[in-house]
Design a protein around this motif. Structure first.
Motif, PDB file in Angstrom:
ATOM      1  N   ARG A  68      12.113   6.213  -7.605  1.00 27.41           N
ATOM      2  CA  ARG A  68      11.160   6.365  -8.711  1.00 27.41           C
ATOM      3  C   ARG A  68      11.228   7.791  -9.284  1.00 27.41           C
ATOM      4  O   ARG A  68      11.240   7.973 -10.493  1.00 27.41           O
ATOM      5  N   ASP A  89       0.634  -5.419  -6.680  1.00 20.07           N
ATOM      6  CA  ASP A  89       1.086  -4.503  -7.733  1.00 20.07           C
ATOM      7  C   ASP A  89       2.058  -3.446  -7.218  1.00 20.07           C
ATOM      8  O   ASP A  89       2.590  -2.655  -8.002  1.00 20.07           O
ATOM      9  N   ASN A  90       2.354  -3.435  -5.923  1.00 19.87           N
ATOM     10  CA  ASN A  90       3.329  -2.509  -5.366  1.00 19.87           C
ATOM     11  C   ASN A  90       4.628  -3.220  -4.986  1.00 19.87           C
ATOM     12  O   ASN A  90       5.507  -2.637  -4.394  1.00 19.87           O
ATOM     13  N   GLY A 130       2.810   3.747   0.323  1.00 19.23           N
ATOM     14  CA  GLY A 130       2.629   2.561  -0.506  1.00 19.23           C
ATOM     15  C   GLY A 130       1.850   1.491   0.245  1.00 19.23           C
ATOM     16  O   GLY A 130       1.728   1.535   1.470  1.00 19.23           O
ATOM     17  N   THR A 131       1.323   0.546  -0.497  1.00 19.71           N
ATOM     18  CA  THR A 131       0.536  -0.523   0.103  1.00 19.71           C
ATOM     19  C   THR A 131       1.272  -1.853   0.000  1.00 19.71           C
ATOM     20  O   THR A 131       2.282  -1.963  -0.691  1.00 19.71           O
ATOM     21  N   TYR A 178       9.170  -2.747  -2.079  1.00 20.20           N
ATOM     22  CA  TYR A 178       7.925  -2.052  -2.353  1.00 20.20           C
ATOM     23  C   TYR A 178       8.259  -0.929  -3.324  1.00 20.20           C
ATOM     24  O   TYR A 178       9.154  -0.123  -3.059  1.00 20.20           O
ATOM     25  N   LEU A 179       7.575  -0.888  -4.465  1.00 19.13           N
ATOM     26  CA  LEU A 179       7.831   0.156  -5.450  1.00 19.13           C
ATOM     27  C   LEU A 179       7.568   1.533  -4.850  1.00 19.13           C
ATOM     28  O   LEU A 179       8.352   2.460  -5.032  1.00 19.13           O
ATOM     29  N   ASP A 180       6.449   1.674  -4.160  1.00 20.24           N
ATOM     30  CA  ASP A 180       6.159   2.862  -3.365  1.00 20.24           C
ATOM     31  C   ASP A 180       6.310   2.427  -1.919  1.00 20.24           C
ATOM     32  O   ASP A 180       5.486   1.660  -1.405  1.00 20.24           O
ATOM     33  N   GLN A 202      -0.026  -4.372  -1.423  1.00 22.99           N
ATOM     34  CA  GLN A 202      -0.676  -5.065  -2.532  1.00 22.99           C
ATOM     35  C   GLN A 202       0.374  -5.603  -3.507  1.00 22.99           C
ATOM     36  O   GLN A 202       1.475  -5.044  -3.630  1.00 22.99           O
TER      37      GLN A 202
END
Length: 76
Positions: free
Chosen positions: A45, A21-22, A16-17, A8-10, A19
């Motif tokens: 990040r 895009d994460n 973070g979610t 998870y990027l976030d 989703q």
């Protein structure tokens, strides 16, 4: 051996979610560095943003330090 890992990027624990895009993929070596950075109190990040904004001389020094940390000690 290096392999690709989903991340998870976030991180979820940072809000973070789940989703699409994460979600990203990084190598296992980068994942290890990311986890070390998180334990140190800053997200990967945040560290990447700081490094990208730094002067090129600082970026080169960070690269040299990271490279040395992954190569380990020289054989005798």
């Amino acid at each position: 051996q290096t392999c690709a890992l989903p991340i998870y990027l976030d991180p979820l624990e940072d809000g973070g979610t789940e989703q699409v895009d994460n979600v990203g993929v990084i190598c296992s070596v980068c994942a290890k560095s990311r986890e070390k950075a998180r334990r140190a109190g800053q997200s990967a990040r945040d560290l990447i943003i700081l490094i990208r904004r730094a002067p090129s001389a600082i970026q080169r020094e960070v690269y040299r330090m990271l490279k040395a940390s992954f190569e380990g000690p020289s054989p005798p």
